[in-house]
Design a protein around this motif. Structure first.
Motif, PDB file in Angstrom:
ATOM      1  N   ILE A   1      32.314 -49.674  62.436  1.00  0.00           N
ATOM      2  CA  ILE A   1      33.600 -50.277  62.822  1.00  0.00           C
ATOM      3  C   ILE A   1      34.337 -49.460  63.874  1.00  0.00           C
ATOM      4  CG2 ILE A   1      35.912 -50.868  61.970  1.00  0.00           C
ATOM      5  CD1 ILE A   1      34.577 -51.965  59.446  1.00  0.00           C
ATOM      6  N   PRO A   2      34.458 -48.138  63.743  1.00  0.00           N
ATOM      7  CA  PRO A   2      35.142 -47.377  64.802  1.00  0.00           C
ATOM      8  C   PRO A   2      34.418 -47.439  66.148  1.00  0.00           C
ATOM      9  CG  PRO A   2      34.984 -46.081  62.792  1.00  0.00           C
ATOM     10  CD  PRO A   2      34.101 -47.275  62.609  1.00  0.00           C
TER      11      PRO A   2
ATOM     12  N   GLU B   1      33.096 -50.148  67.268  1.00  0.00           N
ATOM     13  CA  GLU B   1      33.170 -51.552  67.686  1.00  0.00           C
ATOM     14  C   GLU B   1      31.797 -52.221  67.658  1.00  0.00           C
ATOM     15  OE1 GLU B   1      36.005 -53.089  68.213  1.00  0.00           O
ATOM     16  OE2 GLU B   1      37.206 -51.271  67.978  1.00  0.00           O
TER      17      GLU B   1
ATOM     18  N   ASP C   1      42.809 -43.475  62.716  1.00  0.00           N
ATOM     19  CA  ASP C   1      43.142 -44.865  63.039  1.00  0.00           C
ATOM     20  C   ASP C   1      42.887 -45.751  61.834  1.00  0.00           C
ATOM     21  OD1 ASP C   1      43.994 -44.653  65.713  1.00  0.00           O
ATOM     22  OD2 ASP C   1      41.931 -44.594  66.445  1.00  0.00           O
TER      23      ASP C   1
ATOM     24  N   TYR D   1      42.117 -49.682  61.369  1.00  0.00           N
ATOM     25  CA  TYR D   1      41.749 -50.827  62.191  1.00  0.00           C
ATOM     26  C   TYR D   1      42.309 -52.119  61.603  1.00  0.00           C
ATOM     27  CZ  TYR D   1      38.792 -47.833  64.973  1.00  0.00           C
ATOM     28  OH  TYR D   1      38.352 -46.850  65.811  1.00  0.00           O
TER      29      TYR D   1
ATOM     30  N   LYS E   1      41.571 -55.185  61.991  1.00  0.00           N
ATOM     31  CA  LYS E   1      40.641 -56.204  61.512  1.00  0.00           C
ATOM     32  C   LYS E   1      40.206 -55.931  60.068  1.00  0.00           C
ATOM     33  CE  LYS E   1      36.613 -54.106  63.855  1.00  0.00           C
ATOM     34  NZ  LYS E   1      35.580 -54.375  64.873  1.00  0.00           N
TER      35      LYS E   1
END
Length: 248
Positions: free
Chosen positions: A24-25, A27, A119, A121, A123
């Motif tokens: 996920i980090p 992308e 961070d 996220y 989403k």
């Protein structure tokens, strides 16, 4: 048989959470391409994807290029299994078991990513919020009060938002995390969650400063503290509240 199924299921979930934490980090899609070595790119065979066991059998190295595999992977799988098992012991195979297991899965991913990247996220947060709303609606038809969880989300997100606006010492991602927890936990348990989060966060900050890992001016991610507090609240929350109120 059920206990064995819970352990096996939780280990597989832990393996999936590792994929989410890594991809996920960056992308990347969490579904494609299939699991592969991040060093040589070779696809990992199914028999090398058995949680914990494959890591031990391979000696913590890729079968093809022999590069080191992070110990984080089996640790996350083990921690997920322990948490799910404790939730099962507390709630049995019930609606609460499913709901709280999903909450802790979200918290493991969010907490680990926040720890690594600082961070949160959106989403992930929006997926968790939608899931929390679905559980709240289902819970209404099973006899739970829907307002309890709406108030929990408002309390969790509202308190952190107030702190952000007054001190700017926290991030909006922290407000998202507490909103998620409120939707899953309800008003009473969210109060405990916030209390535990600040205790854990404060203690973590002091320890890191004393060990000279951080300075008083450094940013310390608060997400992992909320995630840990959510797990404690899910497993021990009702007993902690009962003990506290018994004092009066």
């Amino acid at each position: 048989m059920i206990l064995g199924f819970v352990i096996l299921f939780s280990l597989l979930i832990g393996s999936f959470l590792n994929v989410c934490i890594y991809r996920i980090p960056r992308e990347e899609s969490i579904s494609y391409p299939p699991s592969h070595c991040v060093n040589c790119g070779s696809r990992i065979k199914l028999y090398d994807l058995i949680p914990i066991i494959s890591y031990l059998f391979l000696g913590g190295r890729c079968r093809n290029c022999k590069s080191r595999i992070s110990i984080e992977y089996p640790v996350i799988e083990f921690i997920t299994a322990v948490i799910f098992l404790m939730i099962y012991i507390n709630y049995g195979l019930s609606f609460e078991f499913i709901k709280y297991s999903i909450l802790t899965a979200f918290m493991i991913v969010i907490g680990m990513i926040d720890y690594k990247t600082t961070d949160v996220y959106f989403k992930i947060s929006i997926s968790a919020i939608i899931t929390g709303i679905i559980f709240t609606v289902i819970g209404k038809y099973l006899g739970s009060g829907i307002l309890e969880y709406i108030y929990g989300a408002a309390l969790g997100g509202g308190i952190i938002t107030l702190i952000i606006l007054i001190t700017k010492g926290m991030g909006w991602g922290d407000a998202e995390i507490c909103t998620i927890c409120g939707l899953f936990l309800g008003f009473r348990l969210t109060m405990l969650l916030l209390f535990l989060s600040f205790i854990i966060g404060g203690a973590t900050g002091v320890i890191l400063i004393l060990l000279k890992k951080k300075s008083p001016r450094d940013y310390i991610p608060f997400g992992p503290s909320i995630a840990l507090a959510s797990v404690i609240t899910v497993i021990f929350g009702e007993r902690i509240l009962s003990w506290y109120f018994s004092l009066f």
